[in-house]
Structures are given as C-alpha cells and as structure tokens.
Scaffold this motif. Structure first.
Motif, short mmCIF file in Angstrom:
data_model
loop_
_atom_site.label_atom_id
_atom_site.label_comp_id
_atom_site.label_asym_id
_atom_site.label_seq_id
_atom_site.Cartn_x
_atom_site.Cartn_y
_atom_site.Cartn_z
N LEU A 103 0.82 -1.21 0.00
CA LEU A 103 0.00 0.00 0.00
C LEU A 103 0.86 1.26 0.00
O LEU A 103 0.46 2.30 -0.54
N THR A 104 2.06 1.18 0.61
CA THR A 104 2.95 2.34 0.63
C THR A 104 3.40 2.71 -0.78
O THR A 104 3.40 3.89 -1.16
N VAL A 105 3.80 1.72 -1.58
CA VAL A 105 4.24 2.04 -2.93
C VAL A 105 3.07 2.45 -3.81
O VAL A 105 3.21 3.33 -4.68
N ARG A 106 1.88 1.87 -3.58
CA ARG A 106 0.71 2.29 -4.38
C ARG A 106 0.39 3.75 -4.12
O ARG A 106 0.09 4.51 -5.05
N CYS A 107 0.47 4.16 -2.86
CA CYS A 107 0.22 5.55 -2.50
C CYS A 107 1.26 6.47 -3.14
O CYS A 107 0.93 7.54 -3.68
N VAL A 137 -3.75 -2.96 -4.46
CA VAL A 137 -2.65 -3.90 -4.70
C VAL A 137 -3.12 -5.35 -4.52
O VAL A 137 -2.60 -6.25 -5.19
N VAL A 138 -4.11 -5.57 -3.65
CA VAL A 138 -4.67 -6.91 -3.52
C VAL A 138 -5.35 -7.31 -4.83
O VAL A 138 -5.22 -8.46 -5.30
N ARG A 139 -6.06 -6.37 -5.45
CA ARG A 139 -6.69 -6.67 -6.75
C ARG A 139 -5.63 -7.02 -7.80
O ARG A 139 -5.84 -7.95 -8.60
N LEU A 140 -4.54 -6.30 -7.81
CA LEU A 140 -3.46 -6.60 -8.76
C LEU A 140 -2.90 -8.00 -8.51
O LEU A 140 -2.62 -8.75 -9.45
N ALA A 141 -2.72 -8.34 -7.22
CA ALA A 141 -2.21 -9.66 -6.88
C ALA A 141 -3.19 -10.76 -7.28
O ALA A 141 -2.80 -11.79 -7.84
N GLU A 142 -4.47 -10.53 -7.01
CA GLU A 142 -5.49 -11.53 -7.36
C GLU A 142 -5.58 -11.76 -8.87
O GLU A 142 -5.89 -12.87 -9.32
N ALA A 143 -5.29 -10.71 -9.63
CA ALA A 143 -5.32 -10.82 -11.09
C ALA A 143 -4.06 -11.45 -11.65
O ALA A 143 -3.95 -11.63 -12.87
N GLY A 144 -3.11 -11.77 -10.77
CA GLY A 144 -1.86 -12.39 -11.21
C GLY A 144 -0.90 -11.42 -11.87
O GLY A 144 0.02 -11.84 -12.58
N LYS A 145 -1.08 -10.12 -11.63
CA LYS A 145 -0.26 -9.11 -12.30
C LYS A 145 1.00 -8.74 -11.51
O LYS A 145 1.93 -8.15 -12.07
#
Length: 349
Positions: free
Chosen positions: A160-164, A307-315
């Motif tokens: 979340l820190t890098v996403r922010c 970032v959880v959504r990105l992880a769930e999408a396998g990205k």
C-alpha cells in the motif's frame, strides 16, 4: 496471550503474557498467522531519527511496552455485534494504519494522514508480534482469498505504501523512464506494482550490484549499480538523460540529492524511505525548473485494496520472501539491521 514486547530501544524483544484484545461493537479480533518485518519496525526498535542539521533525535524509552508488527495476515476469531457480512475463520489481510475515525482525513478514507496520536498496529496498539490483534472496524480487514499469506502480508505496508507513492506521479507515460532508488522489500515491491500497472521502462538504482537479478525479476527494464562516489552526470548519461519521475525508497541525504539532480524540467521526486538526513535544495532550480519534491507516508485502505486486486489478477511479480518462526524475531531484527535481508522477512507462529 503471548506477545513479543519492545521494552527498550535496541534491546531484545521479550516474550510475555498480555491481556486478550477486545473486538468492541464494530470491530474484529484477528488471530495472526503471518506478520512481515518492515524497516518501520526497525526504526521504532532503534528509537533514533536522523534529522540532518537539526540533529539526531533519540526517542524516549516506550512508556508502555508494545508488540510491534503491522504487516498482518490472520483469521477472524471474534466479531463485534455490529459487524455484518463477515464470518469466523475468514482469512484476511489487515490494514494497520488506523486513524481517529472522526477527523476530515479519516472521513475521506485517509487514515494514514490522521493528525491525532497514532492508533496504528505495532505503534499505538499491539501489533502482529502478538498472537491476536484487534481492529476497530471490519473495513480494515481485506479478504485474503486465494493469495498466499507469506506474499500477501507485506502488501499491508510495502504494497500500500508504494501504491500511494505511485499515485503521486500518475498519470504517467508507461514508455517514459521512471527511476526507483533502492531494491529492498519496498523498492522491489514498487517495481512489481509499477510493472503491474503497465509501466515498461523502470530503471532501478541500487548500490549493491548483487541485487540486479531480483530487480529485473520484479519487472525493471534496467538495473544500474550506483557505487559510492558515482556523480549525477555519469548517471544521467547512463540513463540517457534526465527524467520526469523518481521514487526514492531509501531517502538518505545522498539518495535525495541524487533524485533531485536526475529531474528534468517539470520533474517529480517522491521520498518514501526513512533512512534520514536532509536535502539542501537550490531554490532557483526548484522554481526555474518547476520541480516537485514530495513525501509519501504509508497509504490508505483503498491503496491496499488496489494492490490486492493486482495480486489476485496475477499481475504482481512476486518478490523474494523468507518465512521464519516468530520465536526467532530477535534474530530477524538483527538480520534486517545488518542489511542481510533479501526482499522481505515474514514471521509465522
């Protein structure tokens, strides 16, 4: 319950019995299964901040011993009566940066920007180095789904820190170079998240050339080793010119000045690390080149969800993670303090 408590700066954490947490009316109690070890934990444990010419600040001994740890994955074991739509046993990733809940920042979903005394897990409240933690509202518990807990735990801070931080340079041209400084756990996560968001010209700078393979595996297009004494002119030549955006995940006097010198006209630098020092900024250059110097601290619940959504999408390209037993926490802290950690350390009972 058992908890590893920080009683004094620089001292070994002590395993002690403490009171069980209370879910309250709207909250949850989470039994910790995994907890990442972050440089923020290290800074709290050290109790020292380098403010450059303003001196070294040594924080007083903690008035109340605290269980550190804020990158938490676990399962719900207790729910308040007002909680709806959750179930006991559900595995979740915990957002740890609680605000007061009533100020304008908190009401806007920016708990990380709350100005009230910290309530965050591992800082104002017992964190993941305890067996169980309390969260004041169910919105702070993000479903783990099918993610691996050891890869998911660091998302609660590093992710979340890098996403922010990345939001502060958006929108960006995915073909234009963006420079990241530092390839520790947060720096590698930044490369992974940038790549997941479609960026394809990430240039990773790092003093240690042995970290090149990890940076490239995370999604960097190029890795440039920056040995001590390497000046900005030679680095600008190696990059191919000045750049629009720099994300500094070290944030020392040296790296901040380097970030500043790499910026072209209209460039933006975002300082994320907590190493310490200061940045002597030539004010005519700041104005004349219309440069932006900005800090960034942790992130929001929405940043974590993103970032959880990105992880769930396998990205998300996975970063190196080592899992250690919770009762080796003092050795883990020593490894991190000595700079011997590759990627992230995650502790499990």
């Amino acid at each position: 319950m058992k908890a590893w408590l920080n009683r004094d700066h620089g001292a070994a954490l002590e395993c002690e019995e403490i009171a069980e947490p209370d879910a309250g009316a709207e909250g949850l109690v989470i039994e910790v299964s995994h907890c990442g070890l972050c440089h923020s934990d290290l800074h709290k444990w050290q109790g020292i901040s380098n403010l450059g010419s303003r001196g070294i600040v040594r924080r007083p001994k903690p008035a109340t011993p605290i269980a550190m740890g804020h990158e938490i994955v676990g399962r719900i074991v207790e729910m308040g009566p007002a909680v709806g739509g959750r179930r006991l046993g559900e595995q979740v990733i915990v957002y740890p940066w609680f605000g007061c809940g009533v100020c304008k920042r908190c009401k806007a979903g920016q708990d990380n920007m709350c100005r009230e005394p910290t309530r965050s897990l591992g800082f104002g409240n017992h964190g993941g180095f305890a067996q169980r933690v309390a969260v004041p509202h169910e919105r702070y518990a993000i479903p783990l789904g099918k993610l691996s807990p050891e890869q998911a735990a660091p998302l609660a801070c590093a992710g979340l820190t890098v996403r922010c931080a990345i939001r502060k340079i958006e929108p960006f041209d995915p073909s234009e170079p963006v420079v990241t400084i530092g390839t520790g756990g947060v720096g590698l996560t930044a490369i992974s998240v940038l790549h997941a968001l479609g960026h394809r010209s990430i240039i990773a700078l790092e003093r240690d050339p042995a970290r090149e393979a990890d940076a490239l595996a995370a999604g960097a297009k190029r890795f440039i080793a920056t040995p001590e004494g390497m000046g900005p002119a030679s680095l600008i030549e190696a990059i191919g010119g000045k750049v629009d955006n720099v994300l500094d995940f070290v944030n020392s006097s040296e790296t901040a000045l380097l970030a500043f010198d790499l910026l072209g006209k209209g460039g933006r630098m975002v300082q994320v690390g907590l190493y310490g020092g200061e940045l002597p900024v030539p004010l005519p250059l700041l104005t004349g080149a219309s440069l932006t110097v900005q800090g960034s601290i942790t992130g929001t619940v929405e940043d974590l969800r993103d970032v959880v959504r990105l992880a769930e999408a396998g990205k998300l390209m996975p970063i190196p993670v080592s899992v250690l037993a919770m009762d080796t926490v003092n050795e883990a802290i020593r490894q991190l303090d000595a700079g011997k950690v590759r990627g992230r350390l995650v502790l499990a009972p």
